[in-house]
Design an enzyme around this catalytic site. Structure first.
Site, mmCIF file in Angstrom:
data_model
loop_
_atom_site.group_PDB
_atom_site.id
_atom_site.type_symbol
_atom_site.label_atom_id
_atom_site.label_comp_id
_atom_site.label_asym_id
_atom_site.label_seq_id
_atom_site.Cartn_x
_atom_site.Cartn_y
_atom_site.Cartn_z
ATOM 1 N N SER A 388 33.700 -5.630 75.102
ATOM 2 C CA SER A 388 34.690 -4.664 75.562
ATOM 3 C C SER A 388 34.437 -3.259 75.006
ATOM 4 C CB SER A 388 36.084 -5.187 75.219
ATOM 5 O OG SER A 388 37.058 -4.545 75.986
ATOM 6 N N LYS A 413 32.165 -8.077 78.673
ATOM 7 C CA LYS A 413 33.579 -7.932 79.050
ATOM 8 C C LYS A 413 33.830 -6.467 79.330
ATOM 9 C CE LYS A 413 38.041 -8.660 79.446
ATOM 10 N NZ LYS A 413 38.462 -7.327 79.833
#
Length: 474
Positions: A388, A413
Site C-alpha cells: 500500500s 495492494k
C-alpha cells in the site's frame, strides 16, 4: 448519507531489525475522517485500505473499553438575538441523526446507488452498468420484511462484485470506526470549506470524557492553533500530527466555539502514547570509510514524516553519505504520510503517483512540490509484506531514479477505498480507485519487483542510478 475516508495503519515489533530479511506479525489500525456531504463528493481524498478488512477493528490505539466511547451532543445553538448565523457549516458539524423511517428497500437501494456511482472494478471485469441495473430490479422486485434481511441482501450484493475490499459494515462496526481517535487527545478532525471556499478544521467527533472533551472542547469547534502554531490552511492530517505527543504531556489548542462563539485557548493533557514509527542508526562500512544512514519505517502514521525528517537530518549531521530506507513488513498506513515522505527524496515536479477512478475527481497526478531533503544514493528494502503506502513510496523513489529496490517482490495492494454511511447507521466500504506508479504500472495485484535480491555494493548502486532512465511522465 455520509462518506468517510478510510486509512488503515499497521503496527510492527519495536525491535531493531537486521539488514537481513525478517518477518514480524502485525496488526493494523483504521484511521477515519468523515465527509457528511456524500452527494457533492467534496472532500474525498486519496486513501489506502487494509490488506484484510477483517482487521479493521483491531486498533492498537483503541481505547481500553469501547463502552466508554459515545457520541457527544453538540454545543447549544446561539441565541436568536445574535446577528451572526451558524449556517450550513454548523449544521453539518452536528452528529448525524439516523433516519428511523428509512425503508428496508430504501437502505438496499442506497447501497446499490453508491456502487453504481463510484465502484471501480479492478478485478476480472464482473461489473457492468447493465448487469448492476438488472441486479437492482431483481432485488427490489419483492418487499424486504426486516432490516437484518436488508443487510443480508447488501452483503450478498457486494460479494457478487468479486472485490475482497468492498464490503458491508454493520451499525456497530461503522460506529466504532467513526469514533477512532488519531489525535491522542480524543478528537477527530475534518476539513470543512466555508461559503467562501476557505477550508476550516472542525471537530467532527469527541470521545466522551476524553482529554479534549473534559478540557472544554466541543463538537463543531473550529481549531485555530496548536501550541501557538496557526493551523488555518493546514490539513486534518498535519494538525493531528501536531496534537500528538508523549502521554501525560500537555498541548494547548485554540478553538472557536461554533461559527459565532468566542475563541478560547484550552490546555489538554494527552492520554495516549504517540508511538514513533522510525528507528535509525549510522553504520560504518568498508573499514569505516563509508557511512550509511539506516532508517527503519514501521508504519505510515501521523508522526512518520516528522520523525523521519529528524532521523535524516541527524544522520546527515553524523556524516551519512548513503541511506537505507527499510520498508520491509510495512503494511502501509496513512497514504498522505507516504506521499509527504516520498517528497523528501524527490525533485520539485517529479511524479509520486497517479490515481485512477471512474469519477474524474479520482484521476489525479500527485507530484513533489519542494526540493529534496537528501540527494545521496538510497537503497529501499522491500519484501512480500511491503504494501500500500509503502509501495507508493518505493515506486516513487525507484521510478524517479532516486533509489534501488532490494529484497523481494512487494505485496501488490494499490486500491483506493471509501467508506459510506447509510441512513440506518450501517455502512459500505467501496473500492473507488487505484494507484499507478510514475512508470504507469498498476500496483494492485502485481506488486513491484526489486532491482536486487541481496544488498549490492554501493558503487553498484551509484552506477545503477547513474544509468537509470526516467520514463516520460504525465
Amino acid at each position: 448519507m455520509s462518506s468517510l475516508i478510510l486509512n488503515c495503519s499497521s503496527r510492527t515489533s519495536s525491535s531493531s531489525p537486521r539488514l537481513s530479511p525478517h518477518k514480524h506479525s502485525e496488526q493494523k489500525a483504521p484511521i477515519i475522517q468523515s465527509n457528511t456531504n456524500w452527494a457533492k463528493k467534496a472532500v474525498i481524498n486519496v486513501l489506502t485500505g487494509a490488506l484484510s478488512f477483517n482487521l479493521l477493528l483491531s486498533s492498537p490505539l483503541a481505547l481500553e473499553s469501547s463502552s466508554s466511547v459515545q457520541s457527544v451532543p453538540p454545543s447549544p445553538s446561539p441565541s436568536p438575538s445574535l446577528t451572526c448565523h451558524e449556517g450550513e457549516d454548523a449544521a453539518e458539524s452536528e452528529p448525524r441523526q439516523v433516519v428511523a423511517n428509512k425503508t428496508n428497500e430504501g437502505i438496499v437501494e442506497e447501497a446499490w446507488q453508491i456502487v453504481n456511482d463510484s465502484f471501480l472494478d479492478t478485478g476480472r471485469h464482473r461489473w457492468t452498468p447493465q448487469n448492476w441495473q438488472r441486479k437492482r430490479e431483481d432485488i427490489l422486485s419483492s418487499s424486504i420484511q426486516t432490516r437484518s434481511k436488508a443487510h443480508g441482501i447488501i452483503k450478498r450484493m457486494l460479494a457478487s462484485l468479486g472485490d475482497p475490499y468492498t464490503r458491508f459494515l454493520s451499525p456497530a462496526e461503522f460506529s466504532k470506526m467513526a469514533r477512532y481517535d488519531m489525535s491522542g487527545i480524543g478528537i477527530n478532525l475534518r476539513e470543512v470549506p466555508d461559503a467562501n471556499g476557505v477550508v476550516r478544521l472542525k471537530v467532527l467527533g469527541l470521545i466522551l470524557d476524553g482529554p479534549a472533551h473534559s478540557a472544554g472542547v466541543r463538537q463543531g469547534d473550529e481549531v485555530l492553533a496548536v501550541s501557538g502554531v496557526d493551523v488555518r490552511g493546514k490539513s486534518a492530517f498535519e494538525v493531528s500530527s501536531l496534537l500528538q505527543g508523549p502521554s501525560e504531556t500537555f498541548v494547548t489548542i485554540e478553538v472557536k466555539h461554533g461559527n459565532c462563539g468566542p475563541i478560547e485557548s484550552i490546555q489538554v493533557q494527552r492520554q495516549l502514547v504517540a508511538r514513533t514509527p522510525v528507528f535509525y542508526r549510522l553504520e560504518h562500512l568498508d573499514n569505516g570509510t563509508t557511512s550509511v544512514g539506516y532508517m527503519r519505517l514501521k508504519e505510515f502514521n501521523a508522526l512518520a514524516r516528522k520523525d523521519l525528517v529528524t532521523a535524516m537530518k541527524r544522520l546527515q549531521d553524523m556524516g551519512a553519505s548513503y541511506f537505507i530506507l527499510d520498508l520491509r513488513d510495512n503494511l502501509g498506513g496513512l497514504v498522505q504520510a507516504g506521499i509527504e515522505i516520498a517528497k523528501l527524496f524527490l525533485n520539485e515536479g517529479e511524479t509520486i503517483t497517479y490515481t485512477v477512478g471512474r469519477d474524474p475527481q479520482y484521476q489525479k497526478t500527485i507530484v513533489a512540490d519542494n526540493s529534496p531533503l537528501v540527494t545521496a544514493p538510497v537503497i529501499v528494502l522491500v519484501n512480500n509484506r511491503t504494501a500500500s503506502a509503502s509501495e507508493i513510496v518505493a515506486s516513487a523513489l525507484h521510478d524517479n531514479c532516486r533509489a534501488v529496490l532490494v529484497g523481494e517482490k512487494t505485496f501488490g495492494k494499490g486500491l483506493i477505498q471509501s467508506v459510506y454511511e447509510l441512513h440506518d447507521g450501517s455502512g459500505v466500504v467501496v473500492t473507488i480507485g487505484k494507484y499507478v506508479t510514475p512508470n504507469h504500472m498498476d500496483i494492485n495485484g502485481n506488486g513491484i519487483e526489486p532491482d536486487y535480491r541481496n544488498l549490492p555494493a554501493w558503487n553498484d548502486v551509484t552506477k545503477h542510478l547513474s544509468q537509470c532512465t526516467m520514463h516520460p511522465q504525465g
